[in-house]
Design a protein around this motif. Structure first.
Motif, mmCIF file in Angstrom:
data_model
loop_
_atom_site.group_PDB
_atom_site.id
_atom_site.type_symbol
_atom_site.label_atom_id
_atom_site.label_comp_id
_atom_site.label_asym_id
_atom_site.label_seq_id
_atom_site.Cartn_x
_atom_site.Cartn_y
_atom_site.Cartn_z
ATOM 1 N N LEU A 91 13.004 12.327 -7.416
ATOM 2 C CA LEU A 91 14.284 12.771 -6.889
ATOM 3 C C LEU A 91 15.379 12.447 -7.959
ATOM 4 O O LEU A 91 16.628 12.973 -7.859
ATOM 5 N N SER A 92 15.246 11.629 -8.867
ATOM 6 C CA SER A 92 16.471 10.825 -9.823
ATOM 7 C C SER A 92 16.089 11.679 -10.875
ATOM 8 O O SER A 92 17.048 11.514 -11.948
ATOM 9 N N ALA A 93 15.106 12.408 -11.240
ATOM 10 C CA ALA A 93 15.076 13.354 -12.610
ATOM 11 C C ALA A 93 15.495 14.776 -12.479
ATOM 12 O O ALA A 93 15.762 15.337 -11.242
ATOM 13 N N ASP A 94 15.785 15.201 -13.593
ATOM 14 C CA ASP A 94 16.498 16.780 -13.706
ATOM 15 C C ASP A 94 15.328 17.500 -13.514
ATOM 16 O O ASP A 94 15.310 18.744 -12.800
ATOM 17 N N ARG A 95 13.968 17.302 -14.059
ATOM 18 C CA ARG A 95 12.742 18.194 -14.036
ATOM 19 C C ARG A 95 11.646 17.492 -14.125
ATOM 20 O O ARG A 95 11.861 16.354 -14.816
ATOM 21 N N VAL A 96 10.450 17.704 -13.748
ATOM 22 C CA VAL A 96 9.085 17.141 -14.045
ATOM 23 C C VAL A 96 8.545 18.131 -14.994
ATOM 24 O O VAL A 96 8.323 19.075 -14.809
ATOM 25 N N LEU A 97 8.279 17.533 -16.164
ATOM 26 C CA LEU A 97 7.754 18.412 -17.067
ATOM 27 C C LEU A 97 6.089 17.894 -17.388
ATOM 28 O O LEU A 97 5.859 16.853 -17.628
ATOM 29 N N ASP A 142 0.925 -1.027 -0.035
ATOM 30 C CA ASP A 142 -0.031 -0.140 0.085
ATOM 31 C C ASP A 142 0.832 1.205 0.073
ATOM 32 O O ASP A 142 1.936 1.411 0.547
ATOM 33 N N HIS A 143 0.611 2.332 -0.823
ATOM 34 C CA HIS A 143 1.359 3.491 -1.015
ATOM 35 C C HIS A 143 2.564 3.178 -1.539
ATOM 36 O O HIS A 143 3.665 3.979 -1.247
ATOM 37 N N ASP A 144 2.646 1.888 -2.373
ATOM 38 C CA ASP A 144 4.016 1.527 -2.964
ATOM 39 C C ASP A 144 4.299 2.551 -3.853
ATOM 40 O O ASP A 144 5.479 3.002 -4.504
ATOM 41 N N ASP A 145 3.299 3.120 -4.777
ATOM 42 C CA ASP A 145 3.540 4.096 -5.747
ATOM 43 C C ASP A 145 4.114 5.502 -5.039
ATOM 44 O O ASP A 145 5.087 5.803 -5.821
ATOM 45 N N ARG A 146 3.698 5.781 -4.123
ATOM 46 C CA ARG A 146 4.134 7.227 -3.476
ATOM 47 C C ARG A 146 5.602 6.891 -3.020
ATOM 48 O O ARG A 146 6.479 7.809 -3.405
ATOM 49 N N GLU A 147 5.963 5.721 -2.651
ATOM 50 C CA GLU A 147 7.705 5.533 -2.302
ATOM 51 C C GLU A 147 8.124 5.344 -3.839
ATOM 52 O O GLU A 147 9.341 6.105 -3.646
ATOM 53 N N TYR A 148 7.970 4.452 -4.653
ATOM 54 C CA TYR A 148 8.502 4.607 -5.898
ATOM 55 C C TYR A 148 8.638 5.923 -6.582
ATOM 56 O O TYR A 148 9.578 6.205 -7.108
ATOM 57 N N LEU A 149 7.543 6.511 -6.551
ATOM 58 C CA LEU A 149 7.709 7.719 -7.559
ATOM 59 C C LEU A 149 8.217 8.806 -6.969
ATOM 60 O O LEU A 149 8.770 9.694 -7.594
ATOM 61 N N THR A 150 8.404 8.946 -5.454
ATOM 62 C CA THR A 150 9.234 9.715 -4.953
ATOM 63 C C THR A 150 10.789 9.761 -5.278
ATOM 64 O O THR A 150 11.381 10.599 -5.632
#
Length: 306
Positions: A186-192, A174-182
């Motif tokens: 944090l691994s991305a240069d930007r969020v477009l 549960d809330h595995d998506d929140r943990e993964y997408l965090t």
């Protein structure tokens, strides 16, 4: 190539509609991989009927959606990754809109507009959120902590970013998506943010994890998110925001798991002295002022409110 990765468990009611939306993409260079996670209904047979249209089926014993996504990712070949749950829908131009931006910024990740529906995708309602603009990773994390919806299907992730972020955590249910997408953010240069790209979230599915709750997994997910975020950006405003998330979790899981609720409150207090304050409707807050939030929450649950 874009790899569309679909974890499926007992999704026979919706999987055909989901696959049709994937196959309708105007971005032609795609592969579609479905991992059937030990379904006991007719899901696998439906997916097999799409084999002549290039849909690949992988079967595994039931291990959860995180394991299914990891299995699909390991089997994929695309330079870009689209996770798509078995009951969700993507508009035909969703991937094309996002690829138009990511090709020029392969270290970034792309998001889309989120629409919620119950029965018919045509009835989806889209409500803009503060995250609906190009943002630095830290600013998207602030939006997440402030309550913006983090919906797996909106994202298009370059493989290089997904590899930096690491695999889905298979200990979480549960809330595995929140943990993964965090970790992805944090691994991305930007969020477009890609205006016009649309992802549709199906509500009211009784098999969805959003309809069931594993409070221990929710706690563990938030603890990991706290570590990821503060390990990268240890700032007072982030500590305050995370403290409020811990407090909201405590309210939500009480009285179902009162011990875990107290642990969550303690985690929040250790981070920052900020107080959640009023939380709920006028009636709840009136009772809260008289009886305290725990008694008010028990009455709320007895009245049938989650």
């Amino acid at each position: 190539m874009v790899s569309i990765l679909v974890p499926c468990f007992n999704g026979e009611r919706w999987i055909a509609e989901t696959l049709d939306s994937a196959l309708a993409q105007t971005w032609a260079n795609i592969e579609i991989i479905v991992v059937d996670d030990g379904s006991t209904d007719g899901s696998a047979a439906i997916v097999e009927s799409y084999a002549d249209r290039g849909v690949k089926l992988i079967r595994q014993a039931n291990r959860g959606s995180t394991a299914a996504r990891n299995r699909a990712f390991a089997a994929s070949r695309g330079e870009f990754i689209q996770f798509l749950d078995h009951d969700d829908i993507i508009d035909p131009d969703k991937i094309a809109f996002q690829m138009a931006r990511l090709i020029e910024a392969p270290g970034s990740v792309a998001t889309a507009e989120t629409g919620l529906f119950i029965d018919q995708p045509s009835q989806a309602k889209f409500r803009a959120e503060p995250s609906w603009e190009d943002l630095e990773p830290l600013d998207w994390i602030r939006c997440l902590l402030d309550g913006c919806m983090i919906f797996t299907t909106i994202w298009l992730i370059p493989r290089v970013v997904a590899e930096r972020a690491g695999a889905w955590n298979e200990t979480l249910s549960d809330h595995d998506d929140r943990e993964y997408l965090t970790r992805v953010i944090l691994s991305a240069d930007r969020v477009l943010f890609c205006k016009g790209a649309k992802a549709l979230y199906r509500g009211g599915n009784p098999n969805s994890l959003s309809q069931r709750r594993n409070w221990i997994s929710t706690f563990d997910s938030l603890a990991l998110c706290e570590r990821h975020i503060l390990g990268r950006f240890d700032q007072e405003d982030l500590r305050a925001r995370i403290s409020l998330v811990w407090q909201r979790m405590a309210h939500d899981c009480y009285p179902y798991d009162p011990v875990l609720a107290e642990r969550a409150l303690a985690r929040g207090r250790a981070l920052h002295p900020v107080s959640l304050g009023a939380y709920g409707g006028p009636r709840f807050n009136a009772l809260r002022g008289i009886l305290g939030w725990r008694a008010a929450r028990r009455l709320q649950v007895m009245a049938g409110r989650r």
